[in-house]
Scaffold this motif. Structure first.
Motif, short mmCIF file in Angstrom:
data_model
loop_
_atom_site.label_atom_id
_atom_site.label_comp_id
_atom_site.label_asym_id
_atom_site.label_seq_id
_atom_site.Cartn_x
_atom_site.Cartn_y
_atom_site.Cartn_z
N GLU A 277 0.82 -1.21 0.00
CA GLU A 277 0.00 0.00 0.00
C GLU A 277 0.86 1.26 0.00
O GLU A 277 0.51 2.28 -0.62
N GLU A 278 2.00 1.21 0.69
CA GLU A 278 2.89 2.36 0.71
C GLU A 278 3.38 2.70 -0.70
O GLU A 278 3.48 3.89 -1.06
N SER B 163 0.45 4.24 -2.74
CA SER B 163 0.21 5.62 -2.32
C SER B 163 1.28 6.55 -2.88
O SER B 163 0.98 7.67 -3.34
#
Length: 420
Positions: free
Chosen positions: A243-244, A247
């Motif tokens: 997810e990092e 993003s």
């Protein structure tokens, strides 16, 4: 049919063969890898057996990149190869019908195949058969190279490599109960002689097949690592992008990828500040892969990641900066991404020069000459000069038309049938 793939060295020496193994497996063949324990998890994740080879590939790379004496490099390499030969023999004795061998292990594999009465074939990720069209990786032709100097330079390169095996091959031949003449035959096959089949996992769009190669030697097209993003892969259901990373990609324009793969082990502390400075100078954002260097770079415009499949990541990049290993170079071109090559050793200067000659990236920045100024300028040029992306996209289209794994499958099945 029980097929053993012999490959050793860095991650880039092993990963592409997982995709080739998948194609062989889908055709009903049982595939086992003879490789280092370092890569066992990657191989087993694809559903393939592992027959562990001795030796520490990181120690070998350190010996070749840390400025040690030439005598010390020779000693470490010879010891590595000696243990490897015994390991290949033991692996093949566990039940094998055909041996497929990567470039570095081919003399050992040829000898083992001869000793056990098995058919074998070379599956190389870099060219190793002398020719008039280009000098082999590691060669030093005069100027741009003439037909004579290209072939002569290639033969000199093989002669230097021969010295590394001078004691290893006779010892392995004795272990296998083979006459001394078998050593010479194995060496000639490694060079593409005596009708030994060799397929190169390289696209003809990147490196056209030389017209003077023997008919048994071909340029098959790339075979790709099996990754979590590949449709039908045994790994597909288990992977999602962090997810990092998602993003970070969504928070601004496409970043640049920087990574040195299995090169520069343990040099992360020195390289980190240089990379941060280069990214700042280039005016871009960056995704940095930790790799064996242990890079750990932080900043508003920089994100450090672990292993992420190149086939997912590279198409999302503005450019890719890497060591120009065969597999990483291929992945960048497949993605249509401009490349900034920072070659370290072995065949990497060859692929770095090839990318530049093809117009898919600016002039290489050799690792030994790396500075924030040079790297930053190269990144900026790769991103801003649109011709690099246009040419990379053209190459990506042509590479996408190849079926290297399918070509190898057909050759393996023909080889097995002819020797049955």
């Amino acid at each position: 049919m029980r097929i053993m793939v012999v490959t050793a060295g860095s991650r880039g020496d092993v990963a592409p063969y997982t995709g080739l193994a998948r194609r062989l497996s889908e055709a009903g063949h049982h595939v086992a890898f003879a490789t280092h324990h370092t890569f066992a998890d990657m191989v087993r994740a694809g559903g393939f057996d592992v027959r562990t080879l001795p030796g520490d590939p990181q120690e070998l790379i350190r010996a070749r990149t840390e400025g040690r004496s030439e005598a010390e490099k020779q000693r470490v390499t010879a010891e590595f190869l000696s243990n490897l030969g015994e390991g290949v023999a033991e692996a093949a004795e566990q039940g094998t019908d055909v041996i497929l061998s990567s470039l570095g292990q081919a003399p050992l594999s040829c000898l083992v195949a001869e000793g056990l009465g098995l058919p074998s074939m070379g599956v190389y990720l870099a060219p190793a058969v002398p020719n008039d069209a280009f000098a082999l990786p590691g060669s030093d032709p005069d100027g741009r190279g003439t037909p004579l100097s290209n072939r002569a330079a290639g033969e000199r390169t093989l002669d230097r490599a021969h010295a590394l095996y001078a004691e290893v091959l006779p010892r392995l031949a004795r272990r296998l109960g083979l006459p001394e003449a078998a050593v010479g035959a194995a060496w000639r096959r490694w060079q593409g002689k005596e009708g030994w089949p060799i397929s190169h996992g390289v696209s003809p769009a990147v490196l056209p097949r030389p017209a003077d190669w023997p008919p048994e030697v071909d340029m098959a097209g790339y075979w790709w690592p099996e990754t979590e993003t590949e449709p039908g892969s045994a790994l597909t259901s288990s992977w999602q992008p962090p997810e990092e990373l998602r993003s970070f990609l969504a928070a601004g324009p496409p970043p640049v990828f920087l990574g040195f793969g299995s090169m520069a082990p343990g040099l992360g502390e020195r390289l980190g500040p240089l990379i941060v400075d280069a990214v700042r100078r280039s005016g871009t954002r960056a995704v940095v892969q930790a790799g064996w260097a242990g890079l750990d770079v932080a900043g508003d415009q920089v994100l450090t990641i672990g292993d992420v499949p190149h086939d997912w990541l590279f198409p999302r990049m503005a450019a890719v900066v890497h060591h120009a290993g065969a597999g990483t170079t291929a992945a960048g071109l497949r993605a249509g991404a401009p490349t900034v090559a920072v070659p370290v050793m072995a065949d990497q200067p060859f692929w770095a020069s090839r990318v530049y000659e093809l117009g898919a990236g600016p002039a290489p920045v050799p690792f030994g000459e790396l500075s924030a100024e040079r790297l930053g300028e190269a990144i900026r040029t790769a991103v801003e000069e649109r011709g690099y992306r246009r040419r990379a996209a053209e190459l990506a289209h042509r590479i996408g038309m190849d079926d290297g794994a399918g070509r190898v499958l057909r050759r393996v099945e023909s080889l097995a049938a002819a020797t049955a």
